[in-house]
Design a protein around this motif. Structure first.
Motif, mmCIF file in Angstrom:
data_model
loop_
_atom_site.group_PDB
_atom_site.id
_atom_site.type_symbol
_atom_site.label_atom_id
_atom_site.label_comp_id
_atom_site.label_asym_id
_atom_site.label_seq_id
_atom_site.Cartn_x
_atom_site.Cartn_y
_atom_site.Cartn_z
ATOM 1 N N ASP A 190 43.076 27.280 34.526
ATOM 2 C CA ASP A 190 43.424 26.654 35.798
ATOM 3 C C ASP A 190 44.844 26.964 36.273
ATOM 4 N N GLN A 191 45.698 27.410 35.360
ATOM 5 C CA GLN A 191 47.055 27.783 35.757
ATOM 6 C C GLN A 191 47.229 29.295 35.802
ATOM 7 N N VAL A 192 46.118 30.020 35.789
ATOM 8 C CA VAL A 192 46.170 31.481 35.870
ATOM 9 C C VAL A 192 46.086 31.904 37.337
ATOM 10 N N ASP A 193 47.010 32.751 37.741
ATOM 11 C CA ASP A 193 47.101 33.137 39.147
ATOM 12 C C ASP A 193 46.190 34.311 39.491
ATOM 13 N N ILE A 211 43.225 37.292 37.673
ATOM 14 C CA ILE A 211 42.547 37.948 36.559
ATOM 15 C C ILE A 211 41.974 39.263 37.079
ATOM 16 N N ASP A 212 42.188 40.328 36.325
ATOM 17 C CA ASP A 212 41.642 41.618 36.723
ATOM 18 C C ASP A 212 40.737 42.135 35.611
ATOM 19 N N SER A 213 40.379 43.401 35.677
ATOM 20 C CA SER A 213 39.422 43.937 34.708
ATOM 21 C C SER A 213 39.966 43.860 33.284
ATOM 22 N N THR A 214 41.277 43.988 33.128
ATOM 23 C CA THR A 214 41.854 43.885 31.783
ATOM 24 C C THR A 214 41.694 42.469 31.238
ATOM 25 N N GLY A 215 41.987 41.490 32.059
ATOM 26 C CA GLY A 215 41.832 40.099 31.637
ATOM 27 C C GLY A 215 40.380 39.750 31.357
ATOM 28 N N LEU A 216 39.481 40.258 32.193
ATOM 29 C CA LEU A 216 38.054 40.020 31.959
ATOM 30 C C LEU A 216 37.641 40.611 30.616
ATOM 31 N N GLY A 217 38.189 41.785 30.303
ATOM 32 C CA GLY A 217 37.868 42.425 29.031
ATOM 33 C C GLY A 217 38.315 41.595 27.837
ATOM 34 N N VAL A 218 39.454 40.939 27.980
ATOM 35 C CA VAL A 218 39.938 40.074 26.897
ATOM 36 C C VAL A 218 38.970 38.912 26.670
ATOM 37 N N CYS A 252 37.808 26.509 34.442
ATOM 38 C CA CYS A 252 38.329 27.191 35.623
ATOM 39 C C CYS A 252 37.783 26.540 36.885
ATOM 40 N N SER A 253 38.691 26.174 37.767
ATOM 41 C CA SER A 253 38.291 25.669 39.086
ATOM 42 C C SER A 253 39.015 26.434 40.184
ATOM 43 N N VAL A 254 39.613 27.562 39.825
ATOM 44 C CA VAL A 254 40.358 28.358 40.801
ATOM 45 C C VAL A 254 39.370 29.238 41.565
ATOM 46 N N PRO A 255 39.215 29.011 42.867
ATOM 47 C CA PRO A 255 38.178 29.742 43.616
ATOM 48 C C PRO A 255 38.284 31.256 43.470
ATOM 49 N N ARG A 256 39.504 31.755 43.527
ATOM 50 C CA ARG A 256 39.661 33.212 43.468
ATOM 51 C C ARG A 256 39.174 33.776 42.124
ATOM 52 N N LEU A 257 39.475 33.082 41.047
ATOM 53 C CA LEU A 257 39.015 33.533 39.734
ATOM 54 C C LEU A 257 37.502 33.402 39.623
ATOM 55 N N LEU A 258 36.972 32.301 40.137
ATOM 56 C CA LEU A 258 35.523 32.110 40.081
ATOM 57 C C LEU A 258 34.806 33.208 40.860
ATOM 58 N N GLN A 259 35.425 33.648 41.946
ATOM 59 C CA GLN A 259 34.821 34.735 42.720
ATOM 60 C C GLN A 259 34.779 36.020 41.898
ATOM 61 N N VAL A 260 35.852 36.281 41.168
ATOM 62 C CA VAL A 260 35.888 37.496 40.342
ATOM 63 C C VAL A 260 34.821 37.424 39.246
ATOM 64 N N PHE A 261 34.667 36.255 38.636
ATOM 65 C CA PHE A 261 33.603 36.093 37.631
ATOM 66 C C PHE A 261 32.233 36.336 38.264
ATOM 67 N N GLU A 292 43.373 39.131 49.709
ATOM 68 C CA GLU A 292 43.205 38.946 48.257
ATOM 69 C C GLU A 292 42.304 40.022 47.674
ATOM 70 N N ASP A 293 41.248 40.378 48.406
ATOM 71 C CA ASP A 293 40.368 41.460 47.952
ATOM 72 C C ASP A 293 41.164 42.759 47.797
ATOM 73 N N LEU A 294 41.947 43.072 48.830
ATOM 74 C CA LEU A 294 42.727 44.314 48.802
ATOM 75 C C LEU A 294 43.758 44.266 47.680
ATOM 76 N N ARG A 295 44.378 43.130 47.506
ATOM 77 C CA ARG A 295 45.415 42.959 46.470
ATOM 78 C C ARG A 295 44.860 43.290 45.085
ATOM 79 N N LEU A 296 43.668 42.773 44.788
ATOM 80 C CA LEU A 296 43.101 43.016 43.468
ATOM 81 C C LEU A 296 42.585 44.447 43.344
#
Lengths: 118, 147
Positions: free
Chosen positions: A50-53, A55-62, A81-90, B39-43
């Motif tokens: 929840d305090q993670v700003d 996550i990219d492919s490297t973080g997902l790999g971890v 996790c309740s961070v919308p941006r991270l949930l979208q990446v998942f 945000e999409d572009l940023r990532l």
């Protein structure tokens, strides 16, 4: 190191609270923390994102690696996790079908179904 | 009118956050681009820059990663260039789907799929001299044009 992870214990689970960015710069530090708690005997691990700003492919790999390593020893990983941006990446990577993700620590602790995320 | 922002970074992971900050700040200058699209572009750009940093890690020397951000009337276009050997486009390194029994064996390979999903267009040019990844986000989403 821009990722900081604090370790605590709750109801038989080890809880890692991560802060910062889980990218090529930050994710290796979280991987080290995960490996350390597993080496110390943890089998039931919750990682609070929840305090993670970011996550990219490297973080997902971890996280994928943590699920695999814990699974090898009969353990389990759950995420908070309740961070919308991270949930979208998942979601767009379909990893929400592999990872157990709950919005709060209490929900993660109460999650039913140890093998298949609901 | 085209507005261009250029940035060159050392090939170090700790500079990736600078790339993200510059690209998202530049993209925010376009009033037509929504926050989610920024945000999409940023990532997506972060993934491209990560690939570049990793490509340079395999080389000797002090190669740098170049980022060029063009703000056009209908789009934001970002190019990330490196001197690495680039992608093996003939070999799909994407991990298997979530139901695959060996999915957990693949910790890598999500960068390119993420870029393809997040950007409206992606063009990868790879040659002996290096690799360039061009990412485009339109002010009005046109995901059907993604390649």
């Amino acid at each position: 190191m821009r990722i900081v992870a604090e370790v605590s214990h709750r109801d038989g689970w080890v809880v890692l609270r991560a802060r910062g960015e889980l990218d090529l710069a930050g994710a290796p530090a979280l991987r080290r923390e995960i490996l350390q708690v597993i080496a110390d005997g943890a089998q039931r691990l919750i990682i609070d994102l929840d305090q993670v700003d970011l996550i990219d492919s490297t973080g997902l790999g971890v996280l994928i690696g943590a699920v695999r390593r814990l699974g090898l020893s009969g353990g389990e990983l759950r995420l908070v996790c309740s961070v919308p941006r991270l949930l979208q990446v998942f979601a767009i990577t379909l990893l929400d079908r592999i990872l157990v993700i709950e919005p709060t620590l209490d929900a993660a602790l109460a999650h039913v179904g140890t093998d298949q995320p609901s | 009118m085209s507005r261009t922002v250029e940035l060159e970074i050392p090939s170090k992971p700790e500079y990736l956050s600078l790339v993200r900050a510059v690209v998202s700040t530049a993209a925010a200058l376009d009033p037509m681009l929504s926050e989610p699209r920024i945000e999409d572009l940023r990532l997506a750009v972060s993934e491209a820059a990560t690939n570049a940093v990793e490509a340079h890690a395999a080389l000797d020397g002090d190669e740098r990663v170049a980022i060029r951000c063009d703000l056009d009337d209908d789009r934001v276009e970002v190019e990330v260039r490196d001197r690495g050997s680039g992608f093996d486009l003939a070999h799909d390194a994407s991990p298997p789907g979530p139901e695959a029994p060996d999915r957990l064996e693949h910790e890598r390979g999500l960068g390119l799929p993420l870029m393809r999903i997040l950007a409206d267009e992606i063009t990868i040019r790879t040659a002996d001299a290096g690799t360039s990844v061009r990412l485009v986000v339109y002010t009005s989403p046109r995901r059907d044009t993604a390649t």
